[in-house]
Design an enzyme around this catalytic site. Structure first.
Site, mmCIF file in Angstrom:
data_model
loop_
_atom_site.group_PDB
_atom_site.id
_atom_site.type_symbol
_atom_site.label_atom_id
_atom_site.label_comp_id
_atom_site.label_asym_id
_atom_site.label_seq_id
_atom_site.Cartn_x
_atom_site.Cartn_y
_atom_site.Cartn_z
ATOM 1 N N LYS A 212 6.306 -4.195 -14.809
ATOM 2 C CA LYS A 212 6.104 -2.752 -14.600
ATOM 3 C C LYS A 212 7.285 -1.886 -15.065
ATOM 4 O O LYS A 212 7.088 -0.743 -15.464
ATOM 5 C CB LYS A 212 5.821 -2.473 -13.117
ATOM 6 N N ASP B 120 -0.278 3.595 -8.773
ATOM 7 C CA ASP B 120 -0.056 3.027 -7.420
ATOM 8 C C ASP B 120 0.027 4.136 -6.373
ATOM 9 O O ASP B 120 -0.676 4.115 -5.360
ATOM 10 C CB ASP B 120 1.257 2.233 -7.380
HETATM 11 P P1 NDP Z 1 8.136 -5.714 -3.272
HETATM 12 O O1 NDP Z 1 8.396 -7.166 -3.324
HETATM 13 O O2 NDP Z 1 8.664 -4.805 -4.326
HETATM 14 O O3 NDP Z 1 8.667 -5.152 -1.841
HETATM 15 C C1 NDP Z 1 8.340 -5.808 -0.638
HETATM 16 C C2 NDP Z 1 8.783 -4.949 0.538
HETATM 17 O O4 NDP Z 1 8.331 -5.588 1.749
HETATM 18 C C3 NDP Z 1 10.306 -4.811 0.668
HETATM 19 O O5 NDP Z 1 10.606 -3.537 1.200
HETATM 20 C C4 NDP Z 1 10.644 -5.923 1.677
HETATM 21 O O6 NDP Z 1 11.829 -5.666 2.387
HETATM 22 C C5 NDP Z 1 9.456 -5.811 2.604
HETATM 23 N N1 NDP Z 1 9.223 -7.022 3.375
HETATM 24 C C6 NDP Z 1 8.657 -8.181 2.943
HETATM 25 N N2 NDP Z 1 8.564 -9.061 3.961
HETATM 26 C C7 NDP Z 1 9.080 -8.428 5.057
HETATM 27 C C8 NDP Z 1 9.264 -8.820 6.414
HETATM 28 N N3 NDP Z 1 8.893 -10.035 6.848
HETATM 29 N N4 NDP Z 1 9.799 -7.922 7.277
HETATM 30 C C9 NDP Z 1 10.177 -6.681 6.845
HETATM 31 N N5 NDP Z 1 10.032 -6.264 5.563
HETATM 32 C C10 NDP Z 1 9.482 -7.124 4.679
HETATM 33 O O7 NDP Z 1 6.552 -5.596 -3.168
HETATM 34 P P2 NDP Z 1 5.618 -4.330 -3.531
HETATM 35 O O8 NDP Z 1 6.263 -3.106 -2.989
HETATM 36 O O9 NDP Z 1 5.248 -4.378 -4.961
HETATM 37 O O10 NDP Z 1 4.307 -4.668 -2.709
HETATM 38 C C11 NDP Z 1 4.268 -4.553 -1.286
HETATM 39 C C12 NDP Z 1 2.834 -4.716 -0.831
HETATM 40 O O11 NDP Z 1 2.063 -3.627 -1.321
HETATM 41 C C13 NDP Z 1 2.161 -6.007 -1.354
HETATM 42 O O12 NDP Z 1 1.549 -6.633 -0.264
HETATM 43 C C14 NDP Z 1 1.102 -5.501 -2.322
HETATM 44 O O13 NDP Z 1 -0.068 -6.288 -2.265
HETATM 45 C C15 NDP Z 1 0.813 -4.110 -1.761
HETATM 46 N N6 NDP Z 1 0.316 -3.207 -2.780
HETATM 47 C C16 NDP Z 1 -0.892 -2.639 -2.563
HETATM 48 C C17 NDP Z 1 -1.418 -1.787 -3.479
HETATM 49 C C18 NDP Z 1 -2.765 -1.202 -3.216
HETATM 50 O O14 NDP Z 1 -3.305 -0.545 -4.112
HETATM 51 N N7 NDP Z 1 -3.323 -1.377 -2.035
HETATM 52 C C19 NDP Z 1 -0.711 -1.415 -4.724
HETATM 53 C C20 NDP Z 1 0.585 -2.053 -4.853
HETATM 54 C C21 NDP Z 1 1.055 -2.918 -3.907
HETATM 55 P P3 NDP Z 1 13.287 -6.133 1.809
HETATM 56 O O15 NDP Z 1 13.706 -5.050 0.851
HETATM 57 O O16 NDP Z 1 14.125 -6.218 3.022
HETATM 58 O O17 NDP Z 1 13.053 -7.465 1.150
#
Ligand code: NDP
Length: 284
Positions: free
Chosen positions: A71, A107
């Site tokens: 991306k 998004d």
């Molecule tokens: P990233 O990997 O870029 O970010 C993940 C985020 O989740 C970070 O802020 C991370 O925190 C946090 N995180 C993960 N596990 C935990 C936990 N156990 N406790 C607290 N925080 C946690 O992923 P994306 O932002 O790309 O995607 C996130 C979600 O959004 C995915 O599940 C994806 O499927 C969904 N999504 C949905 C869309 C839709 O159209 N419905 C579109 C795009 C995404 P840290 O920084 O501390 O690691």
């Protein structure tokens, strides 16, 4: 009888192709709207991305989608980046406009469109859980849509700080960050809470988002980006407390509707796309 094959849209995909639910959703809309178009997917290694975009141009694709991890890297291979994708710093949708391949980001647009069905984002106090790609796209679009304040709450404090700073510097919106330790207490002035972490994504199951549920108030809109399963534990708990809720499936559908309009000029029927996604997710 053979005929030359001219797919119209492609997806430059970074993960095993079987995981992408977008193809059945978009192809259902093609059928419904009588378009003899195809949406084909390619699993592309990062080092082959430039050649993949050249291939898109050579084969006359009208556009496509881009998934993680391409991306951000795709930006330098396109002719132009649309305003919000440029502010977000990432592209998930490519649109051919004339001879140019233009980068868009649907998004956050998909999210804001879903939110508008419940509440106008303008003037709202928004708390976003997470600071990854989804949180960034949503935060930028909410800022551009006139949200009053944005508070980023993230497990890794530094990443939350960086996102708040990014929003402030690129949109001028009021944005701050807060650490996430233990069960987060939602500030009383919050109008919209967006769960934008990956907690609870299939096949993880009934994962609990660390929140103090007693701080949820019925007037709040609670949104969860997790598309599968759409009825997350957080949304069930929020609904039980009288809140209006938004699921991640709706966000994904609205993203598809936005991309479809960019590519075809047609307002797609969201119910057709939602049904196709539900089937792709196994009737969830
Ligand atoms: P990233 O990997 O870029 O970010 C993940 C985020 O989740 C970070 O802020 C991370 O925190 C946090 N995180 C993960 N596990 C935990 C936990 N156990 N406790 C607290 N925080 C946690 O992923 P994306 O932002 O790309 O995607 C996130 C979600 O959004 C995915 O599940 C994806 O499927 C969904 N999504 C949905 C869309 C839709 O159209 N419905 C579109 C795009 C995404 P840290 O920084 O501390 O690691």
């Amino acid at each position: 009888m053979s005929r030359s094959f001219k797919p119209e849209l492609c997806c430059l995909f970074g993960k095993p192709v079987a995981e992408n639910p977008t193809q059945p959703m978009i192809e259902a809309a093609f059928r419904h709207h009588g378009l003899d178009w195809r949406y084909v997917q390619f699993e592309i290694d990062p080092e082959a991305l430039a050649d993949a975009v050249r291939g898109m141009r050579a084969m006359g694709f009208r556009g496509g989608n881009v998934t993680t991890p391409h991306k951000v890297a795709i930006v330098k291979h396109l002719d132009r980046i649309a305003e919000s994708a440029s502010v977000i710093g990432a592209v998930n949708c490519i649109v051919r406009r004339g001879h140019e391949l233009v980068g868009e980001n649907t998004d956050g647009l998909g999210f804001v469109q879903s939110l508008r069905e419940r509440a106008d984002p303008s003037g709202k106090n928004v708390v976003i859980l997470g600071a990854g790609g989804a949180a960034r796209a949503i935060a930028v679009e909410l800022a551009l849509a006139g949200a009053k304040t944005l508070l980023i709450v993230n497990r890794t404090r530094e990443r939350g700080r960086e996102l708040a700073e990014w929003i402030r510097s690129r949109t001028g919106a009021v944005a701050d960050s807060s650490p996430w330790t233990g069960d987060y207490r939602i500030p009383a002035a919050t109008d919209v809470l967006v769960q934008a972490t990956s907690i609870g994504l299939f096949p993880e199951g009934e994962a609990r988002v660390p929140l103090d549920l007693s701080t949820i108030e019925p007037r709040m809109v609670i949104a969860d980006v997790i598309p599968n399963p759409p009825q997350t534990r957080l949304l069930r708990e929020a609904r039980a407390r009288g809140c209006s809720v938004l699921d991640g499936l709706g966000m994904l559908v609205n993203q598809g509707v936005t991309g479809f309009k960019f590519w075809t000029g047609i307002d797609a029927d969201p119910s057709v796309m939602r049904r196709a996604l539900e089937e792709a997710f196994g009737g969830s």
